[in-house]
Design a protein around this motif. Structure first.
Motif, PDB file in Angstrom:
ATOM      1  N   LYS A 210     -32.136  50.842 -23.715  1.00 20.26           N
ATOM      2  CA  LYS A 210     -30.845  51.173 -24.320  1.00 20.26           C
ATOM      3  C   LYS A 210     -29.748  50.239 -23.809  1.00 20.26           C
ATOM      4  O   LYS A 210     -28.873  49.818 -24.568  1.00 20.26           O
ATOM      5  CB  LYS A 210     -30.493  52.632 -24.022  1.00 20.26           C
ATOM      6  CG  LYS A 210     -31.365  53.632 -24.783  1.00 20.26           C
ATOM      7  CD  LYS A 210     -30.918  55.052 -24.533  1.00 20.26           C
ATOM      8  CE  LYS A 210     -31.811  56.043 -25.306  1.00 20.26           C
ATOM      9  NZ  LYS A 210     -31.675  55.850 -26.769  1.00 20.26           N
TER      10      LYS A 210
ATOM     11  N   ASN B 188     -34.674  57.282 -33.231  1.00 19.68           N
ATOM     12  CA  ASN B 188     -34.307  56.118 -34.037  1.00 19.68           C
ATOM     13  C   ASN B 188     -34.493  56.405 -35.523  1.00 19.68           C
ATOM     14  O   ASN B 188     -35.289  57.268 -35.905  1.00 19.68           O
ATOM     15  CB  ASN B 188     -35.156  54.900 -33.662  1.00 19.68           C
ATOM     16  CG  ASN B 188     -34.885  54.432 -32.253  1.00 19.68           C
ATOM     17  OD1 ASN B 188     -33.769  54.533 -31.760  1.00 19.68           O
ATOM     18  ND2 ASN B 188     -35.906  53.922 -31.584  1.00 19.68           N
TER      19      ASN B 188
ATOM     20  N   GLY C  59     -40.302  54.854 -31.595  1.00 17.25           N
ATOM     21  CA  GLY C  59     -39.502  53.752 -32.133  1.00 17.25           C
ATOM     22  C   GLY C  59     -39.315  52.607 -31.169  1.00 17.25           C
ATOM     23  O   GLY C  59     -38.773  51.559 -31.553  1.00 17.25           O
ATOM     24  N   ASN C  60     -39.732  52.758 -29.918  1.00 17.98           N
ATOM     25  CA  ASN C  60     -39.559  51.698 -28.921  1.00 17.98           C
ATOM     26  C   ASN C  60     -40.712  50.711 -28.888  1.00 17.98           C
ATOM     27  O   ASN C  60     -40.695  49.775 -28.088  1.00 17.98           O
ATOM     28  CB  ASN C  60     -39.397  52.311 -27.523  1.00 17.98           C
ATOM     29  CG  ASN C  60     -38.057  53.011 -27.354  1.00 17.98           C
ATOM     30  OD1 ASN C  60     -37.218  52.966 -28.245  1.00 17.98           O
ATOM     31  ND2 ASN C  60     -37.867  53.675 -26.238  1.00 17.98           N
TER      32      ASN C  60
ATOM     33  N   THR D 131     -39.029  60.483 -32.299  1.00 16.92           N
ATOM     34  CA  THR D 131     -38.095  59.386 -32.041  1.00 16.92           C
ATOM     35  C   THR D 131     -36.674  59.835 -32.365  1.00 16.92           C
ATOM     36  O   THR D 131     -36.470  60.750 -33.165  1.00 16.92           O
ATOM     37  CB  THR D 131     -38.442  58.146 -32.893  1.00 16.92           C
ATOM     38  OG1 THR D 131     -37.541  57.082 -32.567  1.00 16.92           O
ATOM     39  CG2 THR D 131     -38.340  58.440 -34.378  1.00 16.92           C
TER      40      THR D 131
END
Length: 457
Positions: free
Chosen positions: A448, A296, A256-257, A294
């Protein structure tokens, strides 16, 4: 003189003598036998580099069938040994047949010494190459076994984790892409490894990549590789993670990054099953089992325009959601006991146990950091404990515990914020040390913090 061994098989003793005289100054070991029946009981035939084999042994027979028979017998016992066939009765069909059966070459009698030496030299190099390839394959297989060794175990008996494992083992038999979701510290990589270990690819390599730690500028090089000179620091060709995982499993953590441009490049590789190294135009086909993970909500990210919908559905053929530790409360003490034994053995305190009040403290804590937090808590406790029994005070937990059954008074986002702040304070702002304590990469910690403070405040 070449450090090689040659075995000459011919029923004509004059031939044997002539070849032995010719070759004894060229090769370290030259042996002869005049009866092919000795082949079956010949010791260490696999250690012979080259066999010179006559094709006819019976008087009046010149079909070459005897030689072809013994060629097959030699290849059964010593498949890497190079065999050169010799005959006084040359025929193209016979030579072709011998080569099809595995002969390295074909020599006519009488021979010219220079040509024969050249033929034997080529056969020796072929044998040497086969040995090197065999050794490389053995080393590769050993390396795969070492890389695939996983000293971490999936521990637990709760209904929640058993349901996850049942789905994992069912899906492992296929080659479909799998998306693993769950909070930080729930064991997403362990499930990915279990997928690989239970699949048909278990004897191939498992390659894990933390996508959160790869910068956008190095994304293509890390995943797809590069050729020498592709950019300033590209001093030699290098394969990427996709090629390294070929025939095995590629695990992409923190998927998700990825930025939108990185997502597009990843989607292209997955769809086409080919990659192109940076600086090259050549397409390289890849065969991988893709597993992504993930913490997320990718579906919400799609709605927010932060994640490609077409990529999500490529990754999400099967979705495995790992429950947080607070939903596996009957596993807490099982896991705690596992970690206690592990770290007590590691730090030379094998007699260590845990007081009932310490167990109650573990059961009443919400575990926002999940299994990873529990692991770190037990390791710290074992190291710092004075006696052989862990007391409640030995368990240094990050936040005040909430009694079981009560709802948390803070959100998970707030808890994550608190954990990050505490870790940074504990390590005096050292990002690397804080990231290690939290069980995430330095880049993920940066990401983050950026999300927590979008204005850089």
């Amino acid at each position: 003189m070449v450090d090689g061994s040659i075995l000459i098989i011919d029923d004509n003793k004059s031939i044997l003598s002539a070849l032995e005289i010719l070759l004894q100054f060229e090769y370290k070991t030259v042996k002869t036998i005049n009866n092919p029946n000795q082949i079956s009981s010949y010791p260490d035939l696999g250690d012979i580099d080259i066999v010179l084999l006559d094709m006819n042994f019976s008087a009046g027979v010149n079909t070459g069938n005897e030689g072809l028979f013994w060629l097959k017998e030699i290849k059964k016992k010593a498949p890497e040994t190079s065999v050169i066939m010799m005959t006084a009765y040359g025929a193209v069909e016979l030579a072709v047949k011998a080569l099809k059966e595995g002969a390295a070459d074909f020599v006519l009698k009488p021979w010219k010494n220079e040509k024969l030496l050249t033929t034997i030299r080529s056969a020796y190099l072929l044998r040497k190459s086969k040995k090197e390839i065999k050794n490389l394959k053995q080393k590769e297989q050993h390396l795969k076994q070492v890389l695939n060794q996983d000293k971490n175990y999936i521990v637990g008996t709760s209904k929640a984790i058993n349901s996850v494992l049942k789905l994992t083992h069912k899906v492992a038999k296929t080659d479909v892409s799998v998306l693993i979701t769950g909070e930080n510290g729930t064991g997403k990589e362990l499930i990915a490894r279990e997928l690989h270990r239970s699949s048909a690819r278990k004897n191939e390599v498992f390659i894990g990549v933390d996508m959160g730690s790869i910068s956008e500028s190095l994304f293509e090089s890390e995943l797809f590789g590069h050729v020498k000179g592709a950019f300033t620091d590209a001093k030699e060709d290098r394969i990427g993670k996709f090629e390294a995982a070929n025939s095995g499993t590629l695990f992409l953590d923190e998927i998700g990054n990825l930025s939108m441009p990185m997502q597009a490049k990843l989607l292209s590789a997955i769809q086409n099953k080919v990659i192109v190294r940076v600086g090259s135009n050549k397409e390289v086909p890849v065969d991988i089992r893709l597993v992504c993970a993930t913490n997320n909500d990718l579906f919400q990210m799609v709605k927010d325009g932060l994640f490609r919908e077409d990529l999500l559905y490529r990754l999400n053929t099967i979705h495995i959601k790992i429950p947080p530790l607070r939903e596996r409360d009957q596993d807490i003490l099982v896991l705690a006991d596992f970690f206690l034994k592990k770290f007590a053995s590691k730090y030379g305190k094998p007699q260590m146990d845990m007081m009932q009040t310490a167990k109650e403290k573990l059961m009443s804590y919400p575990w926002p950091g999940n299994i990873r937090e529990l692991q770190h808590a037990l390791e710290r406790a074992v190291i710092l404990a004075e006696g052989n029994s862990l007391k409640p005070d030995d368990l240094l937990l990050q936040a005040s515990p909430s009694m079981k059954g009560e709802q948390l008074s803070v959100t998970l986002e707030e808890m994550e914020h608190l954990m990050i702040t505490n870790a940074l304070n504990e390590h005096n702002g050292n990002f690397s040390a804080a990231a290690e304590q939290l069980g995430i990469s330095r880049q993920t910690l940066y990401n983050k913090l950026k999300k927590m403070n979008p204005d850089g405040q």
